[in-house]
Design a protein around this motif. Structure first.
Motif, PDB file in Angstrom:
ATOM      1  N   HIS A 155       0.816  -1.211   0.000  1.00 26.65           N
ATOM      2  CA  HIS A 155       0.000   0.000   0.000  1.00 26.65           C
ATOM      3  C   HIS A 155       0.849   1.259   0.000  1.00 26.65           C
ATOM      4  CE1 HIS A 155      -3.984  -1.855   0.946  1.00 26.65           C
ATOM      5  NE2 HIS A 155      -3.181  -2.858   1.244  1.00 26.65           N
ATOM      6  N   GLU A 156       0.309   2.294  -0.645  1.00 31.82           N
ATOM      7  CA  GLU A 156       0.991   3.585  -0.644  1.00 31.82           C
ATOM      8  C   GLU A 156       0.510   4.423   0.533  1.00 31.82           C
ATOM      9  OE1 GLU A 156       2.397   6.942  -3.849  1.00 31.82           O
ATOM     10  OE2 GLU A 156       0.409   6.074  -4.120  1.00 31.82           O
ATOM     11  N   ARG A 157       1.429   5.143   1.151  1.00 26.78           N
ATOM     12  CA  ARG A 157       1.122   6.019   2.279  1.00 26.78           C
ATOM     13  C   ARG A 157       0.223   7.192   1.840  1.00 26.78           C
ATOM     14  NH1 ARG A 157       3.876   7.578   7.209  1.00 26.78           N
ATOM     15  NH2 ARG A 157       5.161   5.731   6.917  1.00 26.78           N
ATOM     16  N   SER A 158      -0.730   7.542   2.678  1.00 22.60           N
ATOM     17  CA  SER A 158      -1.608   8.715   2.431  1.00 22.60           C
ATOM     18  C   SER A 158      -2.215   8.695   1.038  1.00 22.60           C
ATOM     19  CB  SER A 158      -0.825  10.025   2.605  1.00 22.60           C
ATOM     20  OG  SER A 158      -0.149  10.030   3.823  1.00 22.60           O
ATOM     21  N   SER A 159      -2.704   7.546   0.619  1.00 25.31           N
ATOM     22  CA  SER A 159      -3.158   7.396  -0.762  1.00 25.31           C
ATOM     23  C   SER A 159      -4.032   6.152  -0.840  1.00 25.31           C
ATOM     24  CB  SER A 159      -1.919   7.225  -1.645  1.00 25.31           C
ATOM     25  OG  SER A 159      -2.205   6.444  -2.801  1.00 25.31           O
ATOM     26  N   PRO A 160      -4.979   6.108  -1.762  1.00 24.22           N
ATOM     27  CA  PRO A 160      -5.748   4.866  -1.913  1.00 24.22           C
ATOM     28  C   PRO A 160      -4.978   3.808  -2.718  1.00 24.22           C
ATOM     29  CG  PRO A 160      -6.527   6.524  -3.475  1.00 24.22           C
ATOM     30  CD  PRO A 160      -5.431   7.177  -2.670  1.00 24.22           C
ATOM     31  N   ASN A 161      -3.807   4.149  -3.231  1.00 25.81           N
ATOM     32  CA  ASN A 161      -3.098   3.242  -4.140  1.00 25.81           C
ATOM     33  C   ASN A 161      -2.626   1.969  -3.451  1.00 25.81           C
ATOM     34  OD1 ASN A 161      -3.465   5.113  -6.119  1.00 25.81           O
ATOM     35  ND2 ASN A 161      -1.327   5.761  -6.230  1.00 25.81           N
ATOM     36  N   ARG A 162      -2.786   0.854  -4.162  1.00 24.78           N
ATOM     37  CA  ARG A 162      -2.249  -0.421  -3.694  1.00 24.78           C
ATOM     38  C   ARG A 162      -1.828  -1.219  -4.920  1.00 24.78           C
ATOM     39  NH1 ARG A 162      -8.030  -1.960  -2.442  1.00 24.78           N
ATOM     40  NH2 ARG A 162      -8.671  -3.181  -4.258  1.00 24.78           N
ATOM     41  N   ALA A 163      -0.904  -2.146  -4.704  1.00 21.00           N
ATOM     42  CA  ALA A 163      -0.394  -2.907  -5.837  1.00 21.00           C
ATOM     43  C   ALA A 163      -0.051  -4.329  -5.426  1.00 21.00           C
ATOM     44  CB  ALA A 163       0.856  -2.221  -6.400  1.00 21.00           C
ATOM     45  N   ALA A 164      -0.493  -5.271  -6.249  1.00 17.36           N
ATOM     46  CA  ALA A 164       0.011  -6.642  -6.191  1.00 17.36           C
ATOM     47  C   ALA A 164       0.357  -6.997  -7.628  1.00 17.36           C
ATOM     48  CB  ALA A 164      -1.035  -7.590  -5.629  1.00 17.36           C
ATOM     49  N   GLY A 165       1.053  -8.064  -7.838  1.00 20.09           N
ATOM     50  CA  GLY A 165       1.405  -8.420  -9.210  1.00 20.09           C
ATOM     51  C   GLY A 165       2.791  -9.022  -9.310  1.00 20.09           C
ATOM     52  N   HIS A 166       3.605  -8.845  -8.248  1.00 17.60           N
ATOM     53  CA  HIS A 166       4.870  -9.568  -8.215  1.00 17.60           C
ATOM     54  C   HIS A 166       4.557 -11.038  -7.976  1.00 17.60           C
ATOM     55  CE1 HIS A 166       8.983 -10.662  -7.542  1.00 17.60           C
ATOM     56  NE2 HIS A 166       8.762 -11.004  -6.286  1.00 17.60           N
TER      57      HIS A 166
END
Ligand SMILES: [Zn+2]
Length: 416
Positions: A69-80
């Protein structure tokens, strides 16, 4: 205080009761897995992706990737993706990848359509590409037959910290190389800045790889370029009379070591926020690079061109357009770069359209703040159109080798 005591007692009673009830309650849905050929998914090694898994009623192995997850942001990532299957030799397995619902630049979107291939290997060194099956509703499946008791699965050919250590150890005593530690990651890992060639050469090129942990393509490109320039043949000597190379080969070392997808260990995206000074506490990887760059600028040694290397499903040159007076000149130079990439490498993907701007990327920020011709170079992780082949470490290394010529001609074509 007196009024609080009974309340506290009540709270303790309630929570104690709830806990006891939970512990005593039997499982309502017995989970039975009979004779499944998969024994285990191992994620205990360097750069392995954290996952958990379960079995669907039809025997499909549901592999749940974990988001970062990204700090202070709605961004998240999976995929590795990087794990090892332990299963019966000769057995056929179907795996379905879950948790592909990433959020990027505040917009949610599944990466299922970008996930078209993986690579498999028995020894973690020799890899083969395997296409994935795309199903409706953003579902992605992999079918594999176990050649032996163990099989590695990865998104693309992994490049680990140990690969970088080996690479740096192999070149650092070369008289053309200088390795400088410019800072440390959140977890304290050393950030090496490699200089190749003579700092007094008329031009300077800078490359950074691996700001995003899942994207190893840039590391292979860097290896190809560095090895080409160290060949010490007539061409290499000619190239190095014209330019000196600077490389930060692995920005997000913590993420790479622990198999994360995108952000650093304080939840910062290292290819964002370049439009302002880096926060040394939250993004020490960027603060170190910024300090190095500002030292170079002060010394009159700013890079003339900078490439920020990434992987995605497109493979474009991301030419951003911050409002600077030098923008027309920058666009002209990027057109020259693109032309030379098409001429000397297998690059055919092209560049972003005229309205494109991605604020805060290294490409955008270095142009805006330092007036350096900087650009994000993506490498398609699924397919290389120019070769009609799957991407591989070898193809990316070859690309890096050819970059040596591209930079030579680029600096011959543009005026400082
Ligand atoms: Zn990236």
């Amino acid at each position: 205080m007196k009024t609080l005591t009974p309340l506290l007692a009540l709270a303790l009673t309630v929570s104690g009761t709830a806990l006891a009830a939970f512990a005593a309650e039997p499982s309502k849905t017995p989970v039975t897995v009979t004779n499944h050929p998969l024994e285990f998914i191992d994620t205990s090694f360097e750069n392995a992706s954290p996952v958990w898994y379960e079995f669907a009623p039809d025997g499909t192995v549901l592999v749940h990737l974990l988001y970062d997850h990204e700090r202070s942001s709605p961004n998240r990532a999976a995929g590795h993706i990087h794990f090892q299957l332990h299963a019966k030799p000769g057995s056929r397995l179907t795996l379905e990848f879950k948790n592909l619902d990433n959020v990027w630049n505040g917009v949610s979107g599944s990466i299922a359509r970008e996930l078209k291939t993986v690579v498999i290997s028995e020894d973690g060194r020799a890899w083969n590409s395997v296409p994935l099956e795309s199903l409706p509703d953003n579902r992605v499946r992999l079918h594999v037959e176990m050649p032996g008791p163990r099989l590695y699965i990865a998104r693309v050919e992994p490049y680990r910290l140990s690969d970088l250590d080996k690479f740096v150890a192999g070149i650092r005593t070369n008289r053309l190389i200088q390795v400088t530690v410019i800072g440390r990651t959140v977890q304290g890992r050393e950030l090496e800045l490699i200089r190749l060639g003579n700092s007094q050469a008329p031009f300077r090129v800078f490359l950074r790889a691996r700001a995003h942990a899942w994207e190893p393509g840039g590391n292979w490109v860097v290896e190809g370029l560095v090895r080409r320039l160290l060949k010490d043949d007539a061409d290499a000597r000619k190239y190095l009379e014209r330019y000196c190379l600077y490389v930060l080969p692995m920005a997000n070392k913590d993420g790479v070591a622990l198999g994360r997808t995108r952000f650093n260990f304080q939840g910062k995206d290292l290819n964002r926020d370049w439009d302002k000074p880096a926060d040394p506490r939250l993004a020490p990887e960027n603060a170190a690079l910024e300090q190095w760059l500002e030292g170079m600028v002060k010394a009159g040694q700013a890079p003339h061109v900078a490439l920020e290397l990434h992987n995605d499903g497109g493979g474009l040159l991301h030419i951003s357009r911050p409002p600077v007076p030098e923008l027309p000149r920058h666009l002209e130079r990027m057109a020259t770069l693109e032309e030379l990439l098409r001429k000397h490498t297998w690059f055919t993907e092209g560049s972003t359209k005229g309205s494109f701007r991605n604020s805060g990327t290294l490409g955008d920020g270095w142009l805006e703040r330092y007036r350096i011709d900087a650009v994000v170079h993506e490498f398609n992780c699924n397919w290389i159109s120019g070769l009609k082949d799957y991407p591989s470490a070898r193809h990316w290394q070859t690309y890096g080798e050819k970059l040596a010529t591209v930079f030579y001609e680029y600096f011959g074509a543009v005026k400082p």
